[in-house]
Write a protein that holds these residues in place. Structure first.
Motif, PDB file in Angstrom:
ATOM      1  N   UNK B 584      -1.222  20.314   9.499  1.00 49.57           N
ATOM      2  CA  UNK B 584      -0.532  21.368   8.770  1.00 49.57           C
ATOM      3  C   UNK B 584       0.953  21.058   8.613  1.00 49.57           C
ATOM      4  N   UNK B 628       1.721  29.863   1.177  1.00 50.93           N
ATOM      5  CA  UNK B 628       0.443  29.309   1.622  1.00 50.93           C
ATOM      6  C   UNK B 628       0.554  28.713   3.022  1.00 50.93           C
ATOM      7  N   UNK B 631       1.104  31.298   5.817  1.00 51.24           N
ATOM      8  CA  UNK B 631      -0.183  31.930   6.129  1.00 51.24           C
ATOM      9  C   UNK B 631      -1.030  30.997   6.999  1.00 51.24           C
ATOM     10  N   UNK B 634       0.296  30.802  10.522  1.00 55.31           N
ATOM     11  CA  UNK B 634       0.011  32.043  11.250  1.00 55.31           C
ATOM     12  C   UNK B 634      -1.448  32.068  11.708  1.00 55.31           C
ATOM     13  N   UNK B 635      -2.357  31.787  10.774  1.00 55.19           N
ATOM     14  CA  UNK B 635      -3.782  31.842  11.105  1.00 55.19           C
ATOM     15  C   UNK B 635      -4.126  30.821  12.187  1.00 55.19           C
ATOM     16  N   UNK B 636      -3.612  29.600  12.043  1.00 54.93           N
ATOM     17  CA  UNK B 636      -4.037  28.556  12.966  1.00 54.93           C
ATOM     18  C   UNK B 636      -3.333  28.638  14.315  1.00 54.93           C
ATOM     19  N   UNK B 638      -2.777  31.530  15.682  1.00 54.57           N
ATOM     20  CA  UNK B 638      -3.644  32.522  16.318  1.00 54.57           C
ATOM     21  C   UNK B 638      -4.928  31.879  16.820  1.00 54.57           C
TER      22      UNK B 638
END
Lengths: 155, 673
Positions: B584, B628, B631, B634-636, B638
């Motif tokens: 990422x 993008x 987001x 943040x998701x990964x 978590x």
């Protein structure tokens, strides 16, 4: 036949962008249908379901990334034209991202649909709902990793 | 830093004081009121649900009225909802106005309903008009039945037809009829083609003619009690009137726009009363007395105990019994408290666990920053959050935590960005090259550039991952030792440390892996490999013998133990999972580079136009990339916390303390000191 290397390299870049892009388009598409349905019932959920809809979108971006790195090394957007063998290597390096992107994008979309259903029933479970689609993405990330390392490894 | 110790509270008093007590508790907002034990002969609970429901309904009406006001007379509003703070005196003053305001809110909702009904009626009338339109030249009402001896039949025939043709068809179908007269009222040319006719026939032959007409695809005209032309005029008048009424209702609503603040307050007031009455029905009561039982955090006891004692009630604070369903409340400092909502999103810790927020915080911010890793993006996030936090001081607690979390994540992103030399990707270099012809200027990476040596970053990603996982295991060990389960700590944690740690050290002695693959400059000597292998083996043997220690049967136990060792593959996939830190991180940088390259390609050599095009592509591209990738980060982040980290020690399943509080939306009451 001097440019055969470039042809293979470009094919690889195209495969990465193409299949990963299709995977994400399908995934975001089906998730979008579910998101629109959820929003029609509960407009307040828009922000949350939008996040869930976007989750399968990353494969397309990873595909773009691999395609771009490849293009910048095979003499199209920089670098110099590769030999035929190097071109084939680039082609092979792009395959993981293309194919895994296709499969994981579609299935992550399905997981997103389920997660959107979950959130529309239990709004407070957003944190958990987000994790299910993110599980699928792991494999796209692993493919991305192998593709990147392979491309950077081609001498 | 931790889960707060809880106390059980019992308040006993006279019934006349119960409202005062509840109002006080609601203002303090720290006590959760539990449902009474089973009813018996002495104690009953009064069912206040109906009043509670009524108050909720009033609050809903206010909310509906506010929505109507917002549609018709939008108020200037900020980006985020903010609370208005008032003091107790102001509060009392406003409460007195609530009844009056409620009437106005009701009126707004009623007017809005009226508008909706009238708006629905207009198209209905318009359709009536359309249906009557072909008949407007007829000078008798359409429901006119005829004279004493004649019958009048009005209706339409499909298609365009001439009078002669109609006569011919009738005479064919009803040859014996002779006493009738057909008149064409109008023919319509557009779709559907039809002919409106009026037939006057002698009553004796009416059936005959009607039969014939039915065979000619005849359908009856709509009914009207007036002449069609007059009817149309009256419908139009009705439509005008409806429109006028809608306009009047609209103006009446807009005239009440000044009431917005009062309606907001009334909403909060009734929402609070609904909560209070809900709590009231949870009290155990006798004829004259009541008992309130609940939980509160130990540190909040001094806040309420002295005041309650002044109120003529008996207060008893005690430790909860073991096995009781005690709720959980977390307490953290400014740096770690944003993690509380991340934890709550997964599950609150149960009472036997420690609060993972503090340990998580540092990893959370570091991982988020590493995945986004662009100084410019980090600054944008940091500044946006800082501005919101200073501008909206009174925002809801959950939102505030969320903002603070992104503030710290933004700072971390900025730091990582400078370490990796990313500022809008390679924007510094691209702008210098395109517009100033200085390809030598670039933002140097303080540490190293990930695109240049991805393998190095991969190694660091794994290192961070191993630390993260081992810290998770460490928490498990801490909890087991704290509970006196030292054997368990050795079996479940120390053996795993030995096995996984030993294998990792062993990997570091293989020159091929270290130098060729990871491009590291050092390799541990072969002697270390032997020691590390022995440690790993001891760990593995330990796990074989202890992982199945719940089973008495030795064969079963060893089988379970062997399966336990298989868990090492789980550690492998856990560690590999941290490669997303690299993937990422690279993605942000490379996509930023793509947009920069695109912008530069378009702008090159076009002078001022080029600069404008560059700015447009640059802004759009980077806005998209930021959205993008933020987001994704943040998701990964978590995911790494929930799956890899929590998987090592965390159970969850606790219940959050749900205190009786002033659960308002627009106003907050400040207590006088």
């Amino acid at each position: 036949m001097d440019n055969l290397g470039m042809v293979f390299g470009l094919t690889g870049a195209a495969i990465a962008a193409l299949f990963a892009g299709i995977g994400s388009a399908v995934g975001v598409g089906i998730a979008g249908q579910a998101a629109a349905g959820a929003t029609s019932e509960k407009p307040d959920l828009f922000g949350k379901v939008l996040v869930l809809q976007l989750l399968p979108g990353t494969q397309g971006i990873y595909g773009l990334l691999i395609a771009f790195i490849t293009l910048s090394r095979i003499g199209i957007m920089g670098g110099q034209a590769p030999t035929t063998v190097q071109g084939l290597l680039y082609l092979a390096a792009c395959l993981p991202m293309g194919f895994v992107g296709l499969g994981s994008g579609i299935h992550q979309g399905k997981a997103s649909v389920a997660a959107i259903n979950l959130v529309s029933k239990k709004e407070d479970q957003f944190g958990k709902a987000m994790i299910f689609p993110a599980m699928v993405e792991t494999y796209a990330i692993l493919a991305l990793l192998i593709s990147i390392l392979s491309i950077f490894g081609i001498k | 830093m931790a889960i707060l110790p809880m106390k059980r509270i019992l308040i006993c008093g006279m019934k006349k004081d119960r409202k005062e007590v509840l109002e006080f508790l609601q203002r303090q907002g720290v006590v959760e009121i539990t449902s009474p034990a089973a009813q018996d002969d002495v104690f009953t609970s009064t069912d206040m649900t109906s009043s509670s429901v009524q108050f909720s309904r009033s609050a809903d009406t206010c909310e509906a009225a506010l929505k109507v006001l917002n549609d018709l007379a939008p108020a200037k509003s900020g980006l985020l909802a903010d609370y208005t703070i008032i003091d107790r005196e102001e509060y009392e003053k406003r409460v007195a106005l609530c009844g009056e305001t409620m009437k106005k809110a009701d009126k707004i909702v009623r007017l809005n309903k009226e508008i909706a009904e009238l708006t629905a009626e207009i198209p209905r009338l318009e359709i009536q008009n359309e249906i009557l339109e072909p008949w407007k030249n007829l000078d008798i009402p359409l429901d006119y039945e005829g004279t004493k001896n004649t019958k009048t039949i009005a209706g339409t025939l499909a298609g365009k037809q001439t009078l002669a043709e109609i006569y011919r068809q009738i005479s064919e179908l009803a040859p014996e009829a002779d006493a009738y007269d057909v008149e064409i009222v109008s023919t319509s040319h557009d779709d559907p083609e039809m002919t409106c006719i009026l037939v006057i026939v002698h009553k004796d032959q009416a059936d005959l003619i009607e039969d014939a007409l039915w065979h000619m695809d005849f359908s009856k005209a709509p009914l009207s009690s007036l002449n069609p032309a007059e009817e149309i005029v009256s419908y139009n008048k009705q439509i005008e009137e409806d429109k006028k009424q809608i306009e009047e209702a609209r103006e009446a609503i807009i005239a009440m726009a000044d009431e917005r603040e009062h309606i907001r307050f009334t909403h909060d007031y009734y929402a609070m009363r609904a909560d209070k009455y809900d709590a009231l029905s949870r009290l155990a009561q006798t004829e004259r007395t009541f008992i309130l039982s609940g939980y509160l955090a130990k540190r909040d006891v001094p806040k309420i105990e002295p005041k309650l004692s002044e109120m003529d009630v008996l207060v008893e604070v005690s430790d909860p019994e073991p096995g009781e369903d005690v709720p959980v409340k977390l307490r953290n400092n400014a740096f770690t408290s944003p993690m509380e909502s991340v934890v709550a999103n997964y599950s609150m810790p149960n009472t036997r666990e420690i609060d993972p927020s503090a340990v998580m915080a540092i990893f959370y911010y570091v991982f988020f920053g590493l995945m986004l890793s662009d100084a410019a993006y980090g600054l944008i996030i940091t500044i946006a959050c800082a501005v919101c936090l200073t501008k909206y001081k009174n925002m809801a607690a959950g939102m505030k935590k969320f903002m603070k979390m992104f503030l710290y994540c933004g700072i971390s992103t900025t730091i990582w960005g400078f370490l990796f030399g990313g500022f809008f990707g390679d924007a510094v270099n691209v702008i210098a090259t395109t517009f100033f012809n200085r390809p030598d200027i670039k933002l140097p990476a303080l540490w190293f550039e990930p695109v240049a040596s991805p393998m190095k970053l991969l190694v660091y990603a794994f290192v961070f991952g191993i630390i993260h996982l081992f810290v998770g295991l460490g928490i498990q060990m801490y909890e087991q030792i704290r509970d006196g389960d030292i054997k368990g700590a050795i079996y479940d944690v120390v053996f795993w440390y030995m096995l996984v740690g030993g294998l990792i050290v062993c990997v570091m002695t293989v020159p091929m892996l270290m130098q060729d693959m990871f491009q590291l400059s050092f390799v541990l000597p072969l002697s270390v490999r032997k020691v590390s292998l022995i440690i790993a083996l001891l760990g593995a043997i330990g796990i074989v013998f202890t992982a199945g220690r719940d089973s008495k049967n030795w064969v079963k136990r060893i089988m379970k133990g062997l399966y336990g060792v298989y868990g090492v593959s789980g550690y492998l996939s856990d560690i590999l999972s941290y490669s997303r830190l690299l993937a990422l991180g690279l993605a942000t940088g490379v996509i930023a580079t793509v947009f920069n390259a695109m912008a530069a390609m378009v702008a090159k050599g076009k002078g001022i136009v080029g600069v404008i095009l560059f700015i447009i592509i640059f802004v759009i591209g980077h806005a998209m990339n930021l959205a993008i990738n933020a987001l994704g980060a943040y998701v990964h982040t978590n995911r790494l916390q929930y799956v890899e980290f929590f998987g090592k020690f965390y159970e969850g399943g606790g219940r959050e303390l749900d205190p009786l509080t002033e659960n308002t939306k627009y106003y907050r009451v400040k207590e006088a000191k």
